[in-house]
Design an enzyme around this catalytic site. Sequence first.
Site, PDB file in Angstrom:
ATOM      1  N   ASP A  75      38.034  58.023 -22.837  1.00 29.73           N
ATOM      2  CA  ASP A  75      39.213  58.307 -22.037  1.00 29.73           C
ATOM      3  C   ASP A  75      39.537  57.043 -21.233  1.00 29.73           C
ATOM      4  OD1 ASP A  75      40.261  61.346 -20.328  1.00 29.73           O
ATOM      5  OD2 ASP A  75      41.314  59.471 -20.721  1.00 29.73           O
TER       6      ASP A  75
HETATM    7  C1  GLC Z   1      44.226  60.379 -19.128  1.00 35.30           C
HETATM    8  C2  GLC Z   1      43.713  61.716 -19.613  1.00 35.30           C
HETATM    9  C3  GLC Z   1      43.687  61.850 -21.107  1.00 35.30           C
HETATM   10  C4  GLC Z   1      44.835  61.074 -21.696  1.00 35.30           C
HETATM   11  C5  GLC Z   1      44.527  59.618 -21.457  1.00 35.30           C
HETATM   12  C6  GLC Z   1      45.606  58.703 -22.043  1.00 35.30           C
HETATM   13  O1  GLC Z   1      43.439  59.936 -18.062  1.00 35.30           O
HETATM   14  O2  GLC Z   1      42.437  62.119 -19.119  1.00 35.30           O
HETATM   15  O3  GLC Z   1      43.758  63.250 -21.405  1.00 35.30           O
HETATM   16  O4  GLC Z   1      44.951  61.345 -23.078  1.00 35.30           O
HETATM   17  O5  GLC Z   1      44.375  59.329 -20.068  1.00 35.30           O
HETATM   18  O6  GLC Z   1      46.804  58.879 -21.378  1.00 35.30           O
END
Ligand code: GLC
Length: 735
Positions: free
Chosen positions: A263
Amino acid sequence: MTEKKLKKLLQSMSLTEKINQMLQVSGEFLTEETVLTGPMKQKGFTEENIGLAGSVIGVHGAQKVREIQSAYLTKHPHRIPLLFMMDVINGYRTIFPIPLGQGATFDPELSCKCAAVAAKEAAVSGIHVTFAPMVDLVRDARWGRVMESTGEDPYLNSLFAEANVKGLQGETLSDEYQIAACIKHFAAYGAPTAGRDYNTVELSEHTLRQFYLPAYEAGISAGAGLVMTAFNTINGIPASGNQWLMKNVLRDEMKFEGVLISDWGAIEEMVAHGYCENREEAALRAMNAGVDIDMMTGVYSENLSELVVEGRVNEEEIDQAAYRILQLKNRLGLFEKPFKDASVEKEKEIILCEENRLLARNAAAKSFVLLKNEKLLPIRKTDKIAFIGPYVNTRDLSGSWSFTGDSADVKTIEEVVKERFGSSAVCLPGSRMLDKGINLQGFQDFTNESSTREQEQDMLEKAVEEAGKADLVIMALGEHYLQSGEATSRGELEIPEVQLNLFKRICEVNKNVAVVLFSGRPLDLRRIAIKANAVLQVWFPGTEGAEAIIDVLTGAVNPSGKLPISFPYSVGQVPIHYNEYLTGRPFDEESLQERFRSKYIDVPNEPLFPFGYGLSYTTFRISNITLSKSELKAGEKLSASVEIENTGMITGTEVLQLYIRDVVASVVRPIKELKCIRKVTLQPKQKIEVNFVIDETMLRFYTAQGKWESEPGLFKLYIGNSSKSSTCKELMLVP
Ligand code: GLC
């Protein structure tokens, strides 16, 4: 490209080139516009990193993607195409109900269709991968990201996980209009301690496996191209560095062979967790866990070369990671078609087309849950109706993960009301959306709209005056759309006080009040449900939300949604879920007067509205549960049949839910578990028999021996229209 050629390509790449395939940068390093969804700070990327990065996040639009891809390919030494990834959570430009609302349809097939349209619109806009579906199981309404889940049940979540992967990916990723799905957030991100986002997760391995892992596995078995690591710890180790979770469970047990992406910043954040001393150690730990892509930090690109030179990371591991990324690009057909479906012409033809809007309207109407209705709905054309509430004139009906949508595409309730009921219809906001001083920081810089005390008072009195003249009042209330989603945990679960005050004043002058409730989470509805004659939960319904709401209020559509998550009596009950364990001192009908029981002394144990609950404008009688036999052996099947009759005057849809309770086992078992659902639509007075097939596999669970198997003994089988259904039949599983 054949596997043989792909392997050859990998062998021809330098270590630096392979490592930079494992880097994901946001679009602003490649273009000025991008959508940022994580903590942005100086990432320390070099020109080389950017020029060799394997993927980019947040860039969309056919023209822009084609420009970036062209420029990138020209410079890349092996002309390896970029992967374009983005959060397309509940629609790209045609926005569908938030996932929690889609869960309320109890209709995975419908969700599959919504995902297919989202994929098509995203694909023609140049996107190859979406960070969806989020399949985290959630029992805690304090956690704002509950809006991205399909709720508290492993079985229902598994159905939606599979359906969304199928909708997004189709049969073959390289086919037109398909994009890769990313199962997230692995694992158990939906169970943060105290409901506070990004907090520690404390689960026994038993609970993790019994409740939280099944939906991830369903999405992976459906062929999802990627999995995303969670921000949280599991057993005290951050997911992005957790070898047991990522190697033993994800790779070995679940046989996941796709790309594991972190993430946003999650690898780097292992330093903040206090698990890694520095970025170099974070790179090592993440590599040891098998994370392939480092989203939006330079931890991998800065450290992996050195770690290989020092012999602390095997180049073989880098090869495996880089190869999985190349395989994903190959599955998408990007080596042959680096622009895939990006097309300005197709964007004009497909995005927001009538067909997509109709699906969004249909899905929204089916996501609504009628929680209460004392013969007030549907409204009669002859009624003099006042529409009052801050949701009457806002276009923000799509939830906080719809930033590729445009609120200009969304009609307000007021606009639809005027179209349907004439320009004289009364539509008034009555109050501001939020209490003063609540300043939401979110994807857009939100500043609480400024209005003076006099203006607010005037707004309120006008609404009260009009309400007093109406036959009935429809109130459109709810939490602000930026009060649920990422980083929006709440300690209280009521709608803003300023709206509760409006509701109270309206109820003083009109006894016929229906509340249309917008939220991304279960709210504490006590103060509303007691006084309102009707309550319709609409979640955040998307682009066609207002049309769908009027369709349901007028009876053009008979509501059929069911709660995919319990609505608590109060926040003190949270986390609350239907499939709890009985405990050694159950508090039930036989023990109401006993003191030493598992109960509260100030609130009930029961939620205000239970999982699986939802009313219709008609009524149904469910009766005559019959089993084809009362004993079952492994390998055999039996049929459970039930009669259902529409005892009302209009056509309606009911969701039959089959629950099973394992009465005694080697570990304690839930009061009941959902095992099968069936949506049936019946004409007035129509009566049908519905059959469910039961086999031994449905009775399996994670036993004390650490295996997924069934154990002989007594089972109770319930079929009804919510998790509170009590009529059951007994069944013996015999060896
Ligand atoms: C965010 C979220 C994740 C998302 C990622 C990219 O922090 O936790 O669900 O897909 O970043 O945007």
